[in-house]
Enzyme design. Sequence first.
Site, PDB file in Angstrom:
ATOM      1  N   VAL A  49       1.128 -20.713 -18.933  1.00 60.53           N
ATOM      2  CA  VAL A  49       2.769 -20.063 -19.752  1.00 60.53           C
ATOM      3  C   VAL A  49       2.601 -21.645 -18.985  1.00 60.53           C
ATOM      4  N   LYS A  71       1.204  -1.548  -0.014  1.00 62.66           N
ATOM      5  CA  LYS A  71       0.144   0.041   0.212  1.00 62.66           C
ATOM      6  C   LYS A  71       0.727   0.985   0.234  1.00 62.66           C
ATOM      7  N   ASP A 106      -4.337 -17.554   7.889  1.00 64.89           N
ATOM      8  CA  ASP A 106      -4.298 -17.993   6.850  1.00 64.89           C
ATOM      9  C   ASP A 106      -3.479 -19.725   6.725  1.00 64.89           C
ATOM     10  N   HIS A 132     -23.504  15.757   3.881  1.00 70.94           N
ATOM     11  CA  HIS A 132     -23.075  16.343   1.802  1.00 70.94           C
ATOM     12  C   HIS A 132     -21.886  17.406   2.395  1.00 70.94           C
ATOM     13  N   GLY A 165      -0.986 -14.401 -13.265  1.00 68.16           N
ATOM     14  CA  GLY A 165      -2.475 -14.494 -12.237  1.00 68.16           C
ATOM     15  C   GLY A 165      -2.220 -12.916 -11.779  1.00 68.16           C
ATOM     16  N   ALA A 166      -3.828 -12.773 -13.140  1.00 72.15           N
ATOM     17  CA  ALA A 166      -4.219 -11.553 -12.583  1.00 72.15           C
ATOM     18  C   ALA A 166      -5.157 -11.793 -11.406  1.00 72.15           C
ATOM     19  N   GLY A 167      -4.471 -11.843 -10.349  1.00 75.14           N
ATOM     20  CA  GLY A 167      -5.298 -12.033  -9.137  1.00 75.14           C
ATOM     21  C   GLY A 167      -4.831 -10.872  -8.133  1.00 75.14           C
ATOM     22  N   GLU A 184      -3.004 -14.405 -17.355  1.00 72.17           N
ATOM     23  CA  GLU A 184      -4.145 -14.918 -16.336  1.00 72.17           C
ATOM     24  C   GLU A 184      -4.428 -16.200 -17.243  1.00 72.17           C
TER      25      GLU A 184
HETATM   26  P1  FAD Z   1       1.440 -13.894   8.657  1.00 67.75           P
HETATM   27  O1  FAD Z   1       0.479 -12.945   8.569  1.00 67.75           O
HETATM   28  O2  FAD Z   1       1.862 -14.842   6.975  1.00 67.75           O
HETATM   29  O3  FAD Z   1       2.311 -14.311  10.009  1.00 67.75           O
HETATM   30  C1  FAD Z   1       2.711 -15.317   9.838  1.00 67.75           C
HETATM   31  C2  FAD Z   1       3.714 -15.735  10.692  1.00 67.75           C
HETATM   32  O4  FAD Z   1       4.458 -16.283  10.781  1.00 67.75           O
HETATM   33  C3  FAD Z   1       5.214 -15.067   9.195  1.00 67.75           C
HETATM   34  O5  FAD Z   1       5.826 -13.832  10.130  1.00 67.75           O
HETATM   35  C4  FAD Z   1       6.457 -15.743   9.529  1.00 67.75           C
HETATM   36  O6  FAD Z   1       7.720 -16.023   9.562  1.00 67.75           O
HETATM   37  C5  FAD Z   1       5.803 -17.053  10.717  1.00 67.75           C
HETATM   38  N1  FAD Z   1       5.648 -18.009  11.025  1.00 67.75           N
HETATM   39  C6  FAD Z   1       5.818 -18.925  10.337  1.00 67.75           C
HETATM   40  N2  FAD Z   1       6.166 -20.209  10.577  1.00 67.75           N
HETATM   41  C7  FAD Z   1       6.704 -20.532  11.831  1.00 67.75           C
HETATM   42  C8  FAD Z   1       6.935 -20.679  12.787  1.00 67.75           C
HETATM   43  N3  FAD Z   1       7.142 -22.385  12.724  1.00 67.75           N
HETATM   44  N4  FAD Z   1       8.145 -20.495  14.259  1.00 67.75           N
HETATM   45  C9  FAD Z   1       8.174 -19.126  14.233  1.00 67.75           C
HETATM   46  N5  FAD Z   1       7.204 -18.358  12.836  1.00 67.75           N
HETATM   47  C10 FAD Z   1       6.891 -19.226  11.859  1.00 67.75           C
HETATM   48  N6  FAD Z   1      -4.313  -9.099   2.866  1.00 67.75           N
HETATM   49  C11 FAD Z   1      -5.324  -8.035   3.833  1.00 67.75           C
HETATM   50  O7  FAD Z   1      -6.229  -8.073   4.514  1.00 67.75           O
HETATM   51  N7  FAD Z   1      -5.409  -6.777   2.833  1.00 67.75           N
HETATM   52  C12 FAD Z   1      -3.946  -6.527   2.568  1.00 67.75           C
HETATM   53  O8  FAD Z   1      -4.331  -5.009   1.643  1.00 67.75           O
HETATM   54  C13 FAD Z   1      -3.238  -7.861   1.501  1.00 67.75           C
HETATM   55  N8  FAD Z   1      -2.227  -7.049   0.995  1.00 67.75           N
HETATM   56  C14 FAD Z   1      -1.219  -8.391   0.957  1.00 67.75           C
HETATM   57  C15 FAD Z   1      -0.257  -7.916  -0.613  1.00 67.75           C
HETATM   58  C16 FAD Z   1       0.655  -8.941  -0.159  1.00 67.75           C
HETATM   59  C17 FAD Z   1       1.824  -8.448  -0.844  1.00 67.75           C
HETATM   60  C18 FAD Z   1       1.036  -9.918   0.422  1.00 67.75           C
HETATM   61  C19 FAD Z   1       1.529 -10.941   0.172  1.00 67.75           C
HETATM   62  C20 FAD Z   1      -0.118 -10.324   0.909  1.00 67.75           C
HETATM   63  C21 FAD Z   1      -1.299  -9.310   1.537  1.00 67.75           C
HETATM   64  N9  FAD Z   1      -2.349  -9.750   2.350  1.00 67.75           N
HETATM   65  C22 FAD Z   1      -3.670  -9.085   2.464  1.00 67.75           C
HETATM   66  C23 FAD Z   1      -2.768 -10.797   2.896  1.00 67.75           C
HETATM   67  C24 FAD Z   1      -2.000 -11.023   4.416  1.00 67.75           C
HETATM   68  O9  FAD Z   1      -0.885 -10.154   3.754  1.00 67.75           O
HETATM   69  C25 FAD Z   1      -2.173 -12.163   5.272  1.00 67.75           C
HETATM   70  O10 FAD Z   1      -3.437 -12.549   4.874  1.00 67.75           O
HETATM   71  C26 FAD Z   1      -2.320 -12.109   6.236  1.00 67.75           C
HETATM   72  O11 FAD Z   1      -1.019 -11.117   7.194  1.00 67.75           O
HETATM   73  C27 FAD Z   1      -2.126 -13.767   7.327  1.00 67.75           C
HETATM   74  O12 FAD Z   1      -2.118 -13.653   8.607  1.00 67.75           O
HETATM   75  P2  FAD Z   1      -1.640 -14.829   9.164  1.00 67.75           P
HETATM   76  O13 FAD Z   1      -1.364 -13.928  11.028  1.00 67.75           O
HETATM   77  O14 FAD Z   1      -2.056 -15.954   9.541  1.00 67.75           O
HETATM   78  O15 FAD Z   1       0.074 -14.614   9.052  1.00 67.75           O
HETATM   79  P1  NAD Z   2      -4.786 -14.858  -5.990  1.00 67.06           P
HETATM   80  O1  NAD Z   2      -5.504 -16.457  -5.606  1.00 67.06           O
HETATM   81  O2  NAD Z   2      -6.289 -14.024  -5.233  1.00 67.06           O
HETATM   82  O3  NAD Z   2      -5.138 -14.973  -7.669  1.00 67.06           O
HETATM   83  C1  NAD Z   2      -3.752 -16.042  -8.484  1.00 67.06           C
HETATM   84  C2  NAD Z   2      -4.141 -15.408  -9.774  1.00 67.06           C
HETATM   85  O4  NAD Z   2      -3.567 -16.372 -10.684  1.00 67.06           O
HETATM   86  C3  NAD Z   2      -5.739 -16.482  -9.818  1.00 67.06           C
HETATM   87  O5  NAD Z   2      -6.080 -15.372 -10.805  1.00 67.06           O
HETATM   88  C4  NAD Z   2      -5.325 -17.856 -10.930  1.00 67.06           C
HETATM   89  O6  NAD Z   2      -6.221 -18.404 -11.969  1.00 67.06           O
HETATM   90  C5  NAD Z   2      -4.172 -17.665 -11.792  1.00 67.06           C
HETATM   91  N1  NAD Z   2      -3.443 -18.092 -11.774  1.00 67.06           N
HETATM   92  C6  NAD Z   2      -2.656 -19.540 -10.910  1.00 67.06           C
HETATM   93  N2  NAD Z   2      -2.366 -20.148 -11.408  1.00 67.06           N
HETATM   94  C7  NAD Z   2      -1.433 -19.833 -13.075  1.00 67.06           C
HETATM   95  C8  NAD Z   2      -0.689 -19.973 -14.377  1.00 67.06           C
HETATM   96  N3  NAD Z   2       0.281 -20.684 -13.774  1.00 67.06           N
HETATM   97  N4  NAD Z   2      -1.008 -19.210 -15.119  1.00 67.06           N
HETATM   98  C9  NAD Z   2      -1.525 -17.767 -15.167  1.00 67.06           C
HETATM   99  N5  NAD Z   2      -2.366 -18.130 -14.055  1.00 67.06           N
HETATM  100  C10 NAD Z   2      -2.618 -18.453 -12.367  1.00 67.06           C
HETATM  101  O7  NAD Z   2      -3.513 -15.264  -5.642  1.00 67.06           O
HETATM  102  P2  NAD Z   2      -2.839 -13.627  -4.736  1.00 67.06           P
HETATM  103  O8  NAD Z   2      -2.648 -12.659  -6.279  1.00 67.06           O
HETATM  104  O9  NAD Z   2      -1.404 -14.580  -5.439  1.00 67.06           O
HETATM  105  O10 NAD Z   2      -2.670 -12.908  -3.717  1.00 67.06           O
HETATM  106  C11 NAD Z   2      -2.405 -14.483  -2.678  1.00 67.06           C
HETATM  107  C12 NAD Z   2      -3.604 -14.130  -1.459  1.00 67.06           C
HETATM  108  O11 NAD Z   2      -3.051 -13.023  -1.155  1.00 67.06           O
HETATM  109  C13 NAD Z   2      -4.431 -13.458  -2.393  1.00 67.06           C
HETATM  110  O12 NAD Z   2      -6.282 -14.434  -1.857  1.00 67.06           O
HETATM  111  C14 NAD Z   2      -5.452 -12.658  -1.311  1.00 67.06           C
HETATM  112  O13 NAD Z   2      -5.917 -13.270   0.208  1.00 67.06           O
HETATM  113  C15 NAD Z   2      -4.205 -12.133  -0.526  1.00 67.06           C
HETATM  114  N6  NAD Z   2      -4.290 -10.633  -0.826  1.00 67.06           N
HETATM  115  C16 NAD Z   2      -4.829  -9.680  -0.121  1.00 67.06           C
HETATM  116  C17 NAD Z   2      -5.200  -8.832  -0.847  1.00 67.06           C
HETATM  117  C18 NAD Z   2      -5.683  -7.518  -1.133  1.00 67.06           C
HETATM  118  O14 NAD Z   2      -6.605  -7.913   0.721  1.00 67.06           O
HETATM  119  N7  NAD Z   2      -6.361  -5.871  -0.810  1.00 67.06           N
HETATM  120  C19 NAD Z   2      -3.689  -7.853  -1.808  1.00 67.06           C
HETATM  121  C20 NAD Z   2      -2.874  -9.018  -1.427  1.00 67.06           C
HETATM  122  C21 NAD Z   2      -2.989 -10.298  -1.630  1.00 67.06           C
END
Ligand code: FAD
Ligand code: NAD
Length: 483
Positions: free
Chosen positions: A250, A63, A324, A456, A193-195, A216
């Site tokens: 791909v 962000k 997660d 408003h 991936g267009a997720g 995608e």
């Molecule tokens: P995590 O945040 O993954 O935390 C788990 C932690 O556990 C990690 O730090 C890891 O190092 C630690 N760990 C793992 N195994 C062990 C172990 N055995 N011992 C000790 N430590 C360990 N979500 C949103 O809601 N809004 C967003 O805007 C958003 N943007 C995102 C953007 C990106 C690029 C990505 C990758 C994800 C985004 N997400 C977003 C998803 C969000 O980050 C996750 O859903 C969230 O962090 C999950 O929280 P969690 O606590 O389950 O796990």
């Molecule tokens: P995603 O599941 O949102 O999207 C993955 C995309 O990749 C899908 O559209 C899928 O059809 C496509 N795909 C899968 N395999 C493929 C292949 N071999 N070739 C081409 N396309 C393929 O996953 P993401 O974008 O990696 O994000 C992961 C998760 O992280 C999200 O589902 C969400 O839970 C979290 N996230 C949340 C936010 C947010 O809340 N704003 C931002 C980033 C990530």
Amino acid sequence: IKMGILMANSYDLIVIGGGPGGYAAAIKAAQLGMSVACIEKRVGKKGPALGGTCLNVGCIPSKALLDSSHKYTEAQHDFATHGIGVEKVSFDLVKMMDRKDKIVTQLTGGIEQLFKANGVTWLQGHGKLLAGKKVQVKDTDGNEKTYDAKNVILASGSEPIDIPVAPQDGTHIVSSTGALEFSEVPKRLGVIGAGIIGLELGSVWSRLGAQVTVIEAQEALLPMVDGQVRKEVQKLLKKQNLTIHLGAKVSKAKVDGDVVKVAYTDAKGEQTAEFDKLIVAVGRKVNTDNLFGEGLELTMAERGMVQVDESCRTSIDGVYAIGDLVRGPWLAHKATEEGIVAVEVIAGHKAAMNYDAIPSVIYIHPEVAWVGLTEEAAKENGYDVKTGSFSFAANGRALAANDSNGSVKVVSDVKTDRILGVHIVGPQASEIIMQAVIAIEFAASTEDLQLVCFGHPSLSESLHEAVLAVDNKAIHAAPKRKR
Ligand code: FAD
Ligand code: NAD
């Protein structure tokens, strides 16, 4: 001293993972008077770091870059509309990245302070659940120590999926983590991936000047978004410089010198493309590496997730799993809520999650946000639905801001008048959606929201008008049916 030794070896609660699920659970448990330790192994740029994926390499840094790149785009293209002239707009990527890193450090350091203030012990290292609710911690030097816990919360989160056809080398082919760290703007950027990640990070680099191509596999973009809103999002994305190939698989990606050569197949047949960088954003997988010891009777669910009930209890008494690692949307705020619920249950309180009221946001511009059922899902679930929409093009505040693309759509139940879902594409959708979340959490009817006085001029008035439109009563739009 005896107490101290006892405290150091056993806790009321041990949390494995310090992300938004784990750290919130640890703080909540301390608030409720439990002795708590949280095990986190992550080492960030400035050393060991709490905050998980979200704060370190997810929500927050993405962000920060989305906001910086959006301001750059505004300065380039929108200021002139306001009558503001700027000679030459430029950006300094090093400064932009540095700002992002500072925010990450500030927030992860903040969690550390909160742990100290609440008396939560941070055990740095890798945690492993052993039989008998024992937890082993291995620190970075390889030293092992075993603790007893009355309760354990597993919150180890997720990590990016790797696909064998596009092996990551960390420089040219990267995951979302690498895509937050490019030291220069790639001229040609490929995204698999267009997720959500593909669109958010694709937008960042496209705004900064990269020619972005998203590949995608599915035929439909964003299948989880309401159909009507999805169409609008697609149109808006088309106007931005993102090229999106749908139904494209791909078959190979390899680094050749400084170029990534990609082969994919779409409806037209075999295609090839060359990029300077390639982001693999095809989803995430649970992080359970070396998390479980021998002899645990832990029931697993699909895709490696831990099976839990509605209160996040696993099959082992006193062991919970959240975020997660378990079913439901993989979002930071869902992880946090589950952490709080699990701790309340441990404390013997009544607590439950409402999975119908979890907002989702895609932080592209304009933002896409939704809560509850789409019109399609509501119908599939047997509801007789009525819907109302209102466009930001007729919203005074949106026009004043020169940010009037998009609309709000409300889906309601004909029989009970209850609001089932709200879907937005538009300015500050991430903020407006929270009003809908509150409405759904309070089981509001369409009429309930219709009777609210909205300030408003505000963007939120579009939600009000959309909810009025459900019953053909919008003031600032022509009636759906002629009166
Ligand atoms: P995590 O945040 O993954 O935390 C788990 C932690 O556990 C990690 O730090 C890891 O190092 C630690 N760990 C793992 N195994 C062990 C172990 N055995 N011992 C000790 N430590 C360990 N979500 C949103 O809601 N809004 C967003 O805007 C958003 N943007 C995102 C953007 C990106 C690029 C990505 C990758 C994800 C985004 N997400 C977003 C998803 C969000 O980050 C996750 O859903 C969230 O962090 C999950 O929280 P969690 O606590 O389950 O796990
Ligand atoms: P995603 O599941 O949102 O999207 C993955 C995309 O990749 C899908 O559209 C899928 O059809 C496509 N795909 C899968 N395999 C493929 C292949 N071999 N070739 C081409 N396309 C393929 O996953 P993401 O974008 O990696 O994000 C992961 C998760 O992280 C999200 O589902 C969400 O839970 C979290 N996230 C949340 C936010 C947010 O809340 N704003 C931002 C980033 C990530």
